[in-house]
Design a protein around this motif. Structure first.
Motif, short mmCIF file in Angstrom:
data_model
loop_
_atom_site.label_atom_id
_atom_site.label_comp_id
_atom_site.label_asym_id
_atom_site.label_seq_id
_atom_site.Cartn_x
_atom_site.Cartn_y
_atom_site.Cartn_z
N GLU A 98 -1.18 -19.32 -1.77
CA GLU A 98 -1.79 -19.78 -3.03
C GLU A 98 -2.03 -18.58 -3.91
OE1 GLU A 98 -5.49 -21.82 -1.99
OE2 GLU A 98 -4.39 -23.69 -1.41
N LEU A 99 -1.75 -19.07 -5.26
CA LEU A 99 -1.83 -17.75 -6.20
C LEU A 99 -3.12 -17.71 -7.06
CD1 LEU A 99 1.72 -18.19 -7.54
CD2 LEU A 99 0.96 -16.75 -5.48
N TYR A 100 -3.78 -16.52 -7.55
CA TYR A 100 -4.64 -16.41 -8.39
C TYR A 100 -4.30 -15.35 -9.39
CZ TYR A 100 -9.28 -14.95 -10.40
OH TYR A 100 -10.51 -14.79 -11.29
N LYS A 101 -4.10 -15.88 -10.57
CA LYS A 101 -3.43 -14.94 -11.80
C LYS A 101 -2.07 -14.62 -11.29
CE LYS A 101 -8.00 -13.35 -13.58
NZ LYS A 101 -8.79 -12.15 -13.88
N ASP A 102 -1.44 -15.35 -10.57
CA ASP A 102 0.19 -14.91 -10.47
C ASP A 102 0.18 -14.18 -9.12
OD1 ASP A 102 1.11 -17.08 -12.09
OD2 ASP A 102 0.86 -15.50 -13.67
N ILE A 103 -1.12 -14.12 -8.58
CA ILE A 103 -0.82 -12.84 -7.30
C ILE A 103 -1.49 -13.83 -6.08
CG2 ILE A 103 -2.30 -11.13 -6.40
CD1 ILE A 103 -0.45 -10.19 -8.68
N VAL A 133 5.88 -3.61 3.84
CA VAL A 133 7.02 -4.77 3.82
C VAL A 133 8.08 -4.24 3.96
CG1 VAL A 133 5.19 -6.04 2.55
CG2 VAL A 133 6.86 -5.03 1.44
N GLN A 134 8.43 -3.15 3.67
CA GLN A 134 9.74 -2.53 3.89
C GLN A 134 10.07 -1.69 5.13
OE1 GLN A 134 11.38 -0.74 -0.14
NE2 GLN A 134 9.06 -0.51 -0.50
N GLY A 135 9.06 -1.94 5.95
CA GLY A 135 9.03 -1.27 7.42
C GLY A 135 8.95 0.25 7.35
N LYS A 136 8.12 0.74 6.30
CA LYS A 136 7.59 2.02 6.43
C LYS A 136 6.44 2.35 6.91
CE LYS A 136 10.96 2.56 2.53
NZ LYS A 136 11.21 3.10 0.88
N ARG A 137 6.21 2.74 7.88
CA ARG A 137 4.72 3.18 8.54
C ARG A 137 4.82 4.47 8.54
NH1 ARG A 137 3.02 -0.97 13.37
NH2 ARG A 137 4.19 -2.88 12.69
N CYS A 138 4.61 5.01 7.05
CA CYS A 138 4.51 6.46 6.93
C CYS A 138 2.98 7.12 6.69
CB CYS A 138 5.57 6.82 5.82
SG CYS A 138 5.05 5.88 4.18
N LYS A 143 6.95 -12.20 1.36
CA LYS A 143 8.06 -12.48 0.32
C LYS A 143 7.51 -12.48 -1.05
CE LYS A 143 11.20 -15.38 3.61
NZ LYS A 143 11.53 -16.74 3.78
N LYS A 144 6.50 -12.90 -1.30
CA LYS A 144 6.11 -13.17 -2.74
C LYS A 144 5.77 -11.64 -3.21
CE LYS A 144 4.44 -15.07 -6.50
NZ LYS A 144 5.39 -15.52 -7.28
N TRP A 145 4.95 -10.76 -2.17
CA TRP A 145 4.61 -9.54 -2.95
C TRP A 145 5.84 -8.64 -3.15
CZ3 TRP A 145 0.36 -8.19 -4.87
CH2 TRP A 145 -0.92 -8.69 -4.59
N LYS A 146 7.06 -8.86 -2.35
CA LYS A 146 8.27 -8.31 -2.44
C LYS A 146 8.73 -8.55 -3.87
CE LYS A 146 11.00 -7.51 0.96
NZ LYS A 146 12.05 -7.66 1.97
N ALA A 147 8.68 -9.77 -4.34
CA ALA A 147 9.23 -10.33 -5.56
C ALA A 147 8.25 -9.57 -6.71
CB ALA A 147 9.17 -11.71 -5.63
N ILE A 148 6.89 -9.40 -6.60
CA ILE A 148 6.22 -9.18 -7.43
C ILE A 148 6.67 -7.44 -7.78
CG2 ILE A 148 3.96 -8.25 -7.79
CD1 ILE A 148 3.04 -10.96 -6.78
N TYR A 149 6.71 -6.66 -6.63
CA TYR A 149 7.29 -5.21 -6.72
C TYR A 149 8.39 -5.03 -6.89
CZ TYR A 149 2.50 -4.77 -4.32
OH TYR A 149 1.07 -4.58 -4.22
#
Length: 288
Positions: free
Chosen positions: A22-27, A255-260, A280-286
């Motif tokens: 679910e989204l709030y302010k498109d987030i 989300v990219q697999g970087k535990r740095c 998936k949604k956050w990756k699209a936002i970023y």
């Protein structure tokens, strides 16, 4: 019951709420908020950081009603409709205002209490039910003989059977103690631990966060040493923290697999079991 089936059943229960995007302010809104109400536990399980006072000492600090009221108001502002889990770094039923907390927060969402069951009585269970608790999940660590004890408590409290969920946790270390065992971001080595580096991606910060007793907001419940505070909700708005620079940095990397960054570099948790839709949604936002 097979401990692996117990773990699977718990994940299936959580996924019904967590994986609803679910989204709030498109987030993407958080769907799982964990509250650490009190910094003390009456047990010292070997697979829990509370067994080591150098890592997680009992401070006996408790979340105030003022903070609870502010959590209620700020989650309401973002139309939060997920699950509030009362667990965190201590035993929630030891909090003196547990009934007030459940009653207040159940006005806006489902509220679950996760407990070792030791403080639970028929009176306490009935009070939680009347306060509109969604579920009381009891982790049984001593043995199958506890089943009869808690079923009796449920009958005496005269609450619907679905309110009380019993989880078998009495297995030995070769069966991961009946839990989805992790090293708690490098603080625990008990049991048959997964090798560090096996899991890369982690979706925890795409759908959840933890609020400590003093209002500090942490990346996830694996961070028992409280190494990464994203802010304090008594000083800034929760939604601002949720979309802020600190969590965004970790979210983009994980989300990219970087535990740095710590505590993620030392964590062996599989963070992809839940939250796929949010990731998936956050990756699209970023745009990554």
């Amino acid at each position: 019951m097979d401990p692996k089936q117990t773990i699977k059943k718990n994940l299936e229960r959580r996924s019904k709420g967590v994986d609803v995007l679910e989204l709030y302010k498109d987030i993407p809104k958080p769907t799982w908020v964990e509250l650490s109400l009190i910094d003390v536990c009456n047990r010292k399980c070997v697979f829990c950081p509370k067994s080591n006072e150098d890592i997680a000492p009992d401070t006996y600090q408790q979340m105030s009603r003022q903070i609870i009221d502010k959590i209620h108001d700020q989650l309401s502002e973002m139309n939060f409709s997920g699950t509030i889990s009362l667990c965190g770094y201590g035993e929630p039923l030891l909090h003196k205002d547990i009934n007030y907390i459940v009653k207040k927060l159940s006005n806006i969402s489902k509220v679950e209490v996760i407990t070792n069951g030791d403080p639970l009585t028929p009176k306490k269970l009935q009070e939680l039910y009347l306060s509109k608790v969604s579920k009381v999940l009891v982790s049984m660590y001593d043995g199958p003989e506890q089943i009869e004890k808690f079923e009796k408590i449920s009958r005496q409290a005269n609450v619907p059977k679905e309110i009380l969920i019993l989880r078998d946790r009495w297995y030995d270390k070769y069966n991961d103690f009946g839990v989805k065992l992790t090293n708690r971001a490098g603080t625990i080595i008990e049991g048959e631990q997964e090798k560090l580096g096996k899991y890369k991606k982690c979706y925890y910060p795409t759908y959840q966060f933890l609020i400590d007793w003093n209002g500090s907001v942490f990346l996830c419940p694996q961070d028992w040493q409280r190494r990464v505070s994203m802010g304090n909700m008594m000083q800034e708005n929760l939604f601002k923290i949720w979309t802020g620079k600190i969590i965004s940095k970790f979210r983009k990397n994980l989300v990219q697999g970087k535990r740095c960054d710590n505590p993620c570099t030392k964590c062996n948790a599989d963070g992809t079991l839940l939250g796929v839709n949010h990731a998936k949604k956050w990756k699209a936002i970023y745009k990554i």
